[in-house]
Design an enzyme around this catalytic site. Sequence first.
Site, PDB file in Angstrom:
ATOM      1  CE  LYS B  79      -3.851   1.952   2.747  1.00 23.91           C
ATOM      2  NZ  LYS B  79      -4.679   1.757   3.961  1.00 23.91           N
ATOM      3  CB  SER B 154      -7.920   3.641   3.333  1.00 22.54           C
ATOM      4  OG  SER B 154      -7.115   2.935   4.268  1.00 22.54           O
ATOM      5  CB  SER B 178      -8.272   0.806   6.208  1.00 22.84           C
ATOM      6  OG  SER B 178      -9.010   1.980   6.454  1.00 22.84           O
TER       7      SER B 178
END
Lengths: 98, 485
Positions: B79, B154, B178
Amino acid sequence: MKIDEATVDKVAMLGRLELDEDKKEEMTEQLNDILEYADKLNELDTEDVKPTAHALPIKNVFREDKVEESLDREEALKNAPECEDGSFKVPQIIDNDE
Amino acid sequence: MKLYELTAHELNEKLTAGEISAQEITESVYQRIDEVEDDVQSYITLTKEEALEKAKEVDEKLANGEEINPLAGIPVAVKDNMCTEGVKTTCASKILHNFEPPYNATVVDKLNQAGTVMTGKTNLDEFAMGSSTENSGFFITKNPWDLDRVPGGSSGGSAAAVAAGEAIISLGSDTGGSIRQPASLCGVVGMKPTYGFVSRYGLVAFASSLDQIGPFSQDVTDCALALNCLCGHDPHDSTSVEREVPDFTEALVDDVSDMKIGVPKEYLGEGIDSEVKEAVQSAIEKLEELGATCEEVSLPHTEYALPTYYLIAPAEASSNLARYDGVRYGYRNEEANGLIDMFKLTRSEGFGDEVQRRIMLGTYALSSGYYDAYYLKAQKVRTLIKQDFEEAFAEYDVLLSPTSPTTAFKIGEKSDDPLQMYMSDLCTIPANLAGLPGISIPCGLDSDGLPIGLQILGDHFAEEKLIQVAYTFEQNTDFNKRAEL
């Protein structure tokens, strides 16, 4: 109404944000919605409850006071928008009206 | 059979048996990326050249008869809020669009040491603030199960990459759900370890008392392997826990006969879609068939978790994001008149709407005259939420619930209403407030063919129990499907 546009202006200044009129209006409305939602917490009596800042116990982290390797100056400056003579460069600070 | 369709442990078997090479695995994944990335848009940055070089190193070790880590040669996506030395780390934000970290996050170093192959950096909601990846400052990632729908957030890019076969494993961060929520919406396994069990050094800070890093994978075995790599004390992270790390693969036991499972009634009430409830009820029945004892339990302060989170997380975020000022790195407005003006213009132009909203909310909650009413009150309610869990775990090994109240919603469906979007994390936020580990595994599909996630929560450092329950469920059902693209 928990928060008015004057308060939003003040908070924006504290947060170093600049909001145009449309955004300020929208932000005021949205913050009010969220804060009204947060009012739910007032249903609870928390007079004798201790706050929890961290869910697990934490402790101070110490080490011996001796020089260790750290980020090289050149590497630290690598991402700078502007630098000069090995320092970060910023706009003039003195004589600022704010 | 394509190599990108296999799990890490399946690939490792073939690799060590000499049937395939790490370079072939990497090539297969990049070929898959070439095929689907235009549609899915999981990645912000690809690192193909470095990836092939790393894969070659792994192949050389194998040729030399050296033993390799079970994750060596496995393509892993990271990420884009975890620092990668020399590789852009943007947090999907204009303000960091050009930031090249001079160091690696500890988790990135650990992956490198294990011999993984980093495929690239994945898309996210800007600064990890969101539940749909629609808040990315760059583009929206699509759900591989239905390109008109969100992947969750997210860590939507990380979840979508694994679901689409564009990475075998990926890393996400979880502040309020997330990792777990996008895992649920994308039909993959996603694990949030106990707070402090994985280093946060090099994770760009959102809400420091809530943030955690964890893996996405195709199955529970790969999740255990990833945890083996990631968990452990790190002196660079002052909240890192000094604790011996078990071998999580030893928890891959197909047995729940001694397990006592609590089902919090508050997580199956109002606001949860009926098909999600049905799938979770079926999962509970299946675990009972397999010998577990399942009972209803109450966590009475659950309904207060969301408002508590939306005061605490923005408060921490407003402090953390104060560092973005255009001085040392990132975007700077070049036309500003003076320093304060530079701060304001840089931040107002560099941050997206959701980030600005949370900075405003957090600044307000912490400000003079409001601190006690909002921030302090929320911290006290946090104590009550934590106590609910302590009482539950005194009686139960794990707790079961839906991961998300809904399956994947349409792009644009919730983005105009912040409060409605915040509800997406209804089931996941309490665990962060209490610092608990949680895993989401697939437990069915809805009538639109979209995946439904089962959340299993454990007490602090009870990751092994979560893995055991998840593994048992996985071995006795057939929900680990791949999205068809």
